[in-house]
Enzyme design. Structure first.
Site, PDB file in Angstrom:
ATOM      1  N   ALA A  22       0.794  -1.233   0.000  1.00 39.73           N
ATOM      2  CA  ALA A  22       0.000   0.000   0.000  1.00 39.73           C
ATOM      3  C   ALA A  22       0.835   1.296   0.000  1.00 39.73           C
ATOM      4  O   ALA A  22       0.639   2.162  -0.859  1.00 39.73           O
ATOM      5  CB  ALA A  22      -0.984  -0.034   1.169  1.00 39.73           C
ATOM      6  N   GLN A  40       4.399 -13.367  -2.056  1.00 40.52           N
ATOM      7  CA  GLN A  40       5.163 -12.227  -1.509  1.00 40.52           C
ATOM      8  C   GLN A  40       5.964 -12.633  -0.274  1.00 40.52           C
ATOM      9  O   GLN A  40       7.038 -12.093  -0.015  1.00 40.52           O
ATOM     10  CB  GLN A  40       4.212 -11.078  -1.126  1.00 40.52           C
ATOM     11  CG  GLN A  40       3.563 -10.368  -2.298  1.00 40.52           C
ATOM     12  CD  GLN A  40       2.187 -10.926  -2.608  1.00 40.52           C
ATOM     13  OE1 GLN A  40       1.933 -12.106  -2.394  1.00 40.52           O
ATOM     14  NE2 GLN A  40       1.308 -10.106  -3.136  1.00 40.52           N
ATOM     15  N   ASP A  96      -3.863  -2.589   3.973  1.00 35.55           N
ATOM     16  CA  ASP A  96      -4.126  -1.836   2.740  1.00 35.55           C
ATOM     17  C   ASP A  96      -5.148  -0.735   2.946  1.00 35.55           C
ATOM     18  O   ASP A  96      -5.145   0.273   2.238  1.00 35.55           O
ATOM     19  CB  ASP A  96      -4.588  -2.780   1.631  1.00 35.55           C
ATOM     20  CG  ASP A  96      -3.386  -3.519   1.078  1.00 35.55           C
ATOM     21  OD1 ASP A  96      -2.967  -4.503   1.702  1.00 35.55           O
ATOM     22  OD2 ASP A  96      -2.833  -3.056   0.060  1.00 35.55           O
TER      23      ASP A  96
END
Ligand code: MRU
Length: 348
Positions: free
Chosen positions: A53, A199, A240
């Site tokens: 983010a 990730q 986020d």
């Protein structure tokens, strides 16, 4: 340690261009891609060259600088209007991380104040650099605040990548882990691999290895078994978008971990700058959740792993209700037992 932990920075402005470390290629290759058009920056965000983010927000701010330059060359005195199409493309690149909209709004508010004879690109670039530097500074503050909550010899689990790569540098969840490790409080970090983009396996494991912080990978499905050992102290993740009542949207699988953590009496910490808080949303039910392509689930590295024609569900984020979270750590302070009332204590 600070010098070492700040060595990973995924976004660089140099020679009047934006350079992004291509996170799709990590950990095997470190390739820098070069951008001088806002449309290409929007595509880079959409296609996950840069992700996380705060990193998306910072990238979009530099995207606005590029859009202003292009618009000025095309339309001169009407440059603000001429930017509109590119601003829309940047806004449409990813829907969930509110930092994207926060940063574009901040940059455009400044652009609107500029008169014809002001050097728009110079002024906007200065603002983008400030936003970038502020993000790194916020991460260091959150690192210290979050580390204060952690006892000595703790074992922690993190999910996705909320590290230097997901921010201007240092990281949010990994910023806390880095700081706590420096203070001798972390014995072991577990990193969930984070399907489908991996990730955790590709980015978090790589970042922690760079800093010699002990990291062990696990499949998402192994989290319950790990917690059942009674050895895990904290789940530490980023966010986020955080609603005003403390509900948190983060990488898909975070909600599952929060439920498991509550059941096993493991504490749950969310670390995010105030630019991730969406005060307009009363709760998490209105947070737009990005749905990504089925192929991200049915294929790995271009190789099909599922029967031809099978469908796949691929929401990129989920929402963890505030009551499952013990602490939200921001640069403006720590919110314990998040609720609207407690969240408002950190609102300016
Ligand atoms: O799809 P991604 O990789 O952009 O998702 C990233 C996350 O969910 C992170 O946890 C979040 O953005 C916080 S990053 C400091």
């Amino acid at each position: 340690m600070d010098k070492q932990t700040d060595s990973i920075q995924p976004i660089i402005w140099r020679d009047n261009k934006l350079f992004l470390l291509d996170q799709r290629q990590l950990p095997h290759q470190q390739i820098w891609l070069e951008y001088d058009h806002a449309e290409e920056v929007a595509i880079a965000i959409r296609d996950m060259v840069v992700r996380g983010a705060p990193a998306i927000g910072i990238t979009a701010a530099y995207g606005i600088v590029l859009a202003a330059r292009q618009a000025w060359l095309m339309a001169e005195s009407k440059w603000q209007q001429a930017m509109a199409a590119q601003v829309i493309k940047l806004k449409q690149s990813r829907p969930t991380a509110v930092n994207l909209f926060w940063s574009i709004q901040r940059m455009m508010a400044l652009a609107e104040t500029l008169s014809e004879d002001e050097p728009a690109e110079v002024v906007l670039l200065k603002e983008a650099k400030t936003l970038h530097a502020d993000d790194i500074a916020a991460n260091h503050i959150m690192g210290k605040l979050g580390a204060n909550l952690i006892d000595n010899a703790s074992i922690v689990l993190t999910h996705c990548n909320a590290g230097a790569l997901a921010t201007g540098g240092f990281g949010t969840a990994l910023g806390v882990i880095r700081q706590a490790y420096t203070e001798g409080k972390i014995k072991q970090v577990y990193a969930g691999e984070t399907r489908p983009w991996l990730q955790g396996a590709r980015l978090t494991a790589w970042e922690l290895q760079q800093d010699n912080i002990p990291v062990t990978l696990l499949c998402e499905g192994a989290a319950a078994a790990l917690m059942a050992t009674g050895k895990l102290d904290w789940v530490i993740v980023g966010a986020d978008r955080i609603a005003a009542n403390g509900d948190v949207a983060n990488k898909i699988g975070t909600y599952m971990l929060a439920i498991l953590a509550k059941y096993h009496q493991v504490k749950m910490m969310v670390v995010a700058p105030t630019s991730t808080i969406d005060w307009q949303l009363n709760d998490g039910s209105k947070i737009p959740i990005e749905q990504r392509s089925e192929q991200e689930v049915t294929m790995i590295n271009g190789q099909s792993i599922a029967p031809v024609g099978v469908s796949a569900l691929n929401p990129a984020f989920d929402v963890t209700p505030a009551h499952l979270i013990d602490a939200i750590v921001t640069e403006a302070g720590v919110v314990l037992s998040p609720s609207l009332e407690n969240m408002l204590k950190i609102k300016e």
